[in-house]
Design a protein around this motif. Structure first.
Motif, short mmCIF file in Angstrom:
data_model
loop_
_atom_site.label_atom_id
_atom_site.label_comp_id
_atom_site.label_asym_id
_atom_site.label_seq_id
_atom_site.Cartn_x
_atom_site.Cartn_y
_atom_site.Cartn_z
N ARG A 51 -32.95 32.36 -70.76
CA ARG A 51 -33.90 33.44 -70.54
C ARG A 51 -33.75 34.53 -71.61
O ARG A 51 -34.73 35.02 -72.16
N ASP A 100 -42.25 31.23 -75.55
CA ASP A 100 -42.76 31.18 -74.18
C ASP A 100 -43.24 29.79 -73.75
O ASP A 100 -43.97 29.64 -72.79
N HIS A 101 -42.85 28.77 -74.52
CA HIS A 101 -43.24 27.42 -74.09
C HIS A 101 -42.10 26.47 -74.33
O HIS A 101 -41.10 26.81 -74.96
N ARG A 103 -35.25 33.29 -74.91
CA ARG A 103 -36.71 33.26 -74.84
C ARG A 103 -37.30 34.66 -75.00
O ARG A 103 -38.31 34.84 -75.67
N GLN A 104 -36.64 35.63 -74.38
CA GLN A 104 -37.13 37.00 -74.46
C GLN A 104 -36.97 37.56 -75.88
O GLN A 104 -37.92 38.13 -76.43
#
Length: 256
Positions: A246, A255-256, A249-250
């Motif tokens: 997470r 986001d995929h 990703r941030q």
């Protein structure tokens, strides 16, 4: 898992790159992020990204150990590529005073310049720091504002370095095989960092975790690092994976 720092485009992987990527997938690595080194490494890196779309992602930057007399030309090359397409980050940049302090002034200039470009583009920086925490902090303090975010790649500092690094709100710590080295004592330092500021990486082909220490590192070995990190935080590997994925990703806006 997301390997947030891997040089799988280097010649060390030319003989078995496909097998290395397949092993990574089987081990649960869902993305591999690739930092650039200098002008020579751009095309091999982009070729690997093209081979593995939506799996391998390129960054653009000039590594501090590649900062020499031609640094302005090298910087121009970075700027050229940043104008050609989007990259997920500017990296790998920073300061390295381990081997040679000859180019320290130039390394500082190059680091600041690339950090400014990252702010303009709204993408994170990936910081290489070796025997140079004070220098990196000095330069960061000059350029850091709420637009700058990034990661201290291959973090191996002491508790004071950790405390200072965490004072930059948009920054994470990249943890790799070093955390499995007993003599590094990084596990003790890491206890002072909240899990939401941590990401996993390999730095392949370097810094393979125990029990592979001394061998060529590869993304699949990140599982060993993740297990050690879970032990440090007293949570399950699955939970550690969820948190660090997470975080990655941030930071990198994946986001995929």
């Amino acid at each position: 898992m997301i390997d947030t720092h891997s040089h799988i485009y280097l010649p060390e992987f030319d003989q078995d790159r496909h097998e290395v990527v397949e092993k990574a997938r089987l081990a649960g690595v869902e993305k591999i992020l690739m930092p650039n080194i200098d002008g020579q490494s751009v095309r091999p890196m982009l070729a690997v990204e093209e081979m593995y779309p939506d799996y391998c992602y390129s960054m653009m930057g000039l590594h501090p150990t590649s900062v020499k007399g031609d640094y302005e030309e090298q910087l121009s090359n970075v700027q050229y590529w940043l104008g050609q397409r989007d990259f997920i980050a500017i990296g790998e940049i920073g300061i390295d005073l381990y081997w040679d302090k000859t180019w320290e002034r130039e390394q500082r200039v190059v680091f600041r310049k690339q950090a400014e470009w990252a702010k303009e583009k709204g993408i994170p920086i990936v910081i290489h720091v070796r025997e140079a925490f004070e220098a990196v902090f000095q330069e960061l303090d000059k350029v850091c504002d709420d637009r700058l975010k990034g990661v201290f790649h291959s973090f191996s500092g002491n508790k004071e370095h950790l405390h200072k690094a965490l004072e930059y709100p948009g920054f994470m710590l990249g943890i790799n095989g070093i955390v499995t080295f007993k003599n590094a004592k990084l596990d003790e330092v890491l206890k002072g960092a909240p899990a939401d500021r941590i990401m996993t990486e390999t730095d392949a082909p370097y810094l393979a975790p125990v029990p592979y220490r001394g061998k060529r590192n590869q993304p699949a070995y990140m599982k060993n690092t993740l297990e050690k990190m879970a032990e440090v935080y007293g949570i399950t590997p699955d939970e550690m994976d969820r948190i660090t994925t997470r975080n990655a990703r941030q930071l990198f806006a994946i986001d995929h």
